[in-house]
Design a protein around this motif. Structure first.
Motif, PDB file in Angstrom:
ATOM      1  N   LEU A  40       0.822  -1.196   0.000  1.00 25.68           N
ATOM      2  CA  LEU A  40       0.000   0.000   0.000  1.00 25.68           C
ATOM      3  C   LEU A  40       0.867   1.261   0.000  1.00 25.68           C
ATOM      4  N   GLU A  41       1.965   1.221   0.741  1.00 21.17           N
ATOM      5  CA  GLU A  41       2.859   2.376   0.779  1.00 21.17           C
ATOM      6  C   GLU A  41       3.491   2.630  -0.591  1.00 21.17           C
ATOM      7  N   ALA A  46       4.233   6.926  -0.378  1.00 21.86           N
ATOM      8  CA  ALA A  46       4.696   7.526   0.872  1.00 21.86           C
ATOM      9  C   ALA A  46       4.453   6.534   2.004  1.00 21.86           C
ATOM     10  N   ALA A  47       5.201   6.704   3.078  1.00 21.65           N
ATOM     11  CA  ALA A  47       5.016   5.847   4.251  1.00 21.65           C
ATOM     12  C   ALA A  47       3.676   6.145   4.914  1.00 21.65           C
ATOM     13  N   ALA A  60       1.465  11.420   8.864  1.00 22.73           N
ATOM     14  CA  ALA A  60       0.354  12.328   8.580  1.00 22.73           C
ATOM     15  C   ALA A  60      -0.491  11.816   7.420  1.00 22.73           C
ATOM     16  N   ILE A  61       0.173  11.280   6.391  1.00 25.77           N
ATOM     17  CA  ILE A  61      -0.561  10.741   5.241  1.00 25.77           C
ATOM     18  C   ILE A  61      -1.337   9.500   5.643  1.00 25.77           C
ATOM     19  N   GLY A  62      -0.715   8.652   6.461  1.00 24.60           N
ATOM     20  CA  GLY A  62      -1.392   7.434   6.901  1.00 24.60           C
ATOM     21  C   GLY A  62      -2.633   7.725   7.713  1.00 24.60           C
ATOM     22  N   ARG A  63      -2.545   8.711   8.608  1.00 24.19           N
ATOM     23  CA  ARG A  63      -3.720   9.054   9.425  1.00 24.19           C
ATOM     24  C   ARG A  63      -4.839   9.611   8.560  1.00 24.19           C
ATOM     25  N   ARG A  64      -4.495  10.443   7.579  1.00 24.74           N
ATOM     26  CA  ARG A  64      -5.533  10.997   6.701  1.00 24.74           C
ATOM     27  C   ARG A  64      -6.205   9.877   5.906  1.00 24.74           C
TER      28      ARG A  64
END
Length: 345
Positions: A40-41, A46-47, A60-64
């Protein structure tokens, strides 16, 4: 194209923030969870998680992505559940177990929401004793149980049990006599608790049968004898209790010394009475300050201890539309009430 299973794995890791627990909950290998997240990354570019040997946290990207995906994924599941319910009908009696006044009110409010959606449903409440554990489920006394991670290791349920996601969390507090020196403290460190006489829940019937029939029972009872108290498995994992957990349950005895042992109890009422009388201390969820308030008992925040996590669990073999409809109603109620144990009716 992202597959449904990949979304489920990502969301589960987001809920647990632990690859091992996520794998156990999904009943897959840790390697599969790790490979799926990495895939998925790569797709995102992005991580999604920051990973170390000690913790997993969102980027931050993962939480969004998690916040965007979770309601959409749940909406899809709920839509299919409603379609199935409409086709098959959701009615009948559901027996729901709980422990304590606060969780009883939560179950009642969820039951009311369920009945507005499915008028043919009837929810019957069953109050469990502190030491019942999952026995009422296994003995088919109830169909669903609201339980916390100190009473049972529900993030890694037994193969015959199914567990829903965490509904809500509470900070742990230490219940002490109002006359106890700790009552004047702003907080107590988890490592200190072993210095005091920690109350001991009586062994639950399922532990007594499992241990005394085949080998040494908790607390040193011989085979065939009634089991004495031992630390609940979930609490052993959360507090890293020592092997001889019956001697000093929380944090260990200081400087190698022996810790005091409190009296035994079988219910919340017995626990509060013993604490008020100065017979011992015991960790409780934060809602106890409101629902179990007594003039002779004080509640002190515990530093360094994990939170109480509440979930619904049920027998996998007994999974049905009614169980799933109740679980959906519980999730929806929590989503509408950030503090579900103290929200106004």
């Amino acid at each position: 194209m992202v597959e449904r299973r990949e979304i489920e794995i990502f969301l589960t890791v987001g809920e647990e923030l632990h690859f091992g627990r996520s794998a156990e909950r999904l009943r897959v290998s840790v390697a599969m969870v790790s490979k799926t997240v990495q895939k998925l990354e790569r797709s995102v570019g992005a991580a999604l998680f920051e990973r170390t040997s000690r913790r997993v946290a969102f980027t931050a990207i993962g939480r969004r992505l998690f916040e965007d995906l979770r309601p959409a994924h749940q909406a899809v599941l709920d839509a299919f559940a409603r379609a199935v319910a409409a086709g098959r009908g959701v009615d009948g009696v559901l027996r729901v177990g709980f422990l304590g006044t606060a969780t009883a009110e939560f179950v009642v409010r969820v039951a009311e929401l369920l009945r507005t959606r499915h008028p043919g449903c009837e929810v019957r409440l069953h109050e469990s004793r502190f030491t019942d554990g999952t026995a009422p489920l296994r003995e088919e006394v109830i169909d669903v149980l609201l339980i916390d991670n100190f009473a049972a290791p529900v993030s890694t349920p037994a193969p015959e049990l199914s567990a829903g996601p965490v509904l809500f969390r509470e900070a742990p507090m230490l219940a002490v006599s109002a006359r106890h020196p700790l009552a004047r403290r702003a907080a107590v460190d988890v490592a200190e608790i072993g210095r005091y006489g920690v109350l001991r829940p009586r062994a639950s019937p399922e532990r007594a049968v499992r241990t005394s029939a085949s080998g040494p029972a908790p607390g040193g009872a011989a085979p065939g004898q009634a089991a004495r108290w031992a630390a609940p498995q979930g609490a052993e994992q959360l507090f890293a209790w020592p092997e001889d957990a019956s001697s000093y349950p929380l944090g260990g005895a200081p400087e190698g010394g022996a810790a005091g042992r409190g009296a035994e109890f079988g219910s919340v009422q017995e626990m509060c009475a013993l604490i008020g009388a100065g017979r011992g201390v015991y960790p409780v969820p934060s809602h106890a300050r409101v629902y179990d308030a007594r003039p002779d008992v004080a509640f002190v925040p515990i530093k360094g201890a994990p939170a109480y996590e509440w979930r619904l669990i049920w027998l996998s073999a007994a999974d049905n539309n009614l169980v799933r409809a109740f679980a959906e109603a519980a999730r929806d109620y929590v989503a509408a009430h950030p503090d579900p144990l103290t929200a106004p009716a």
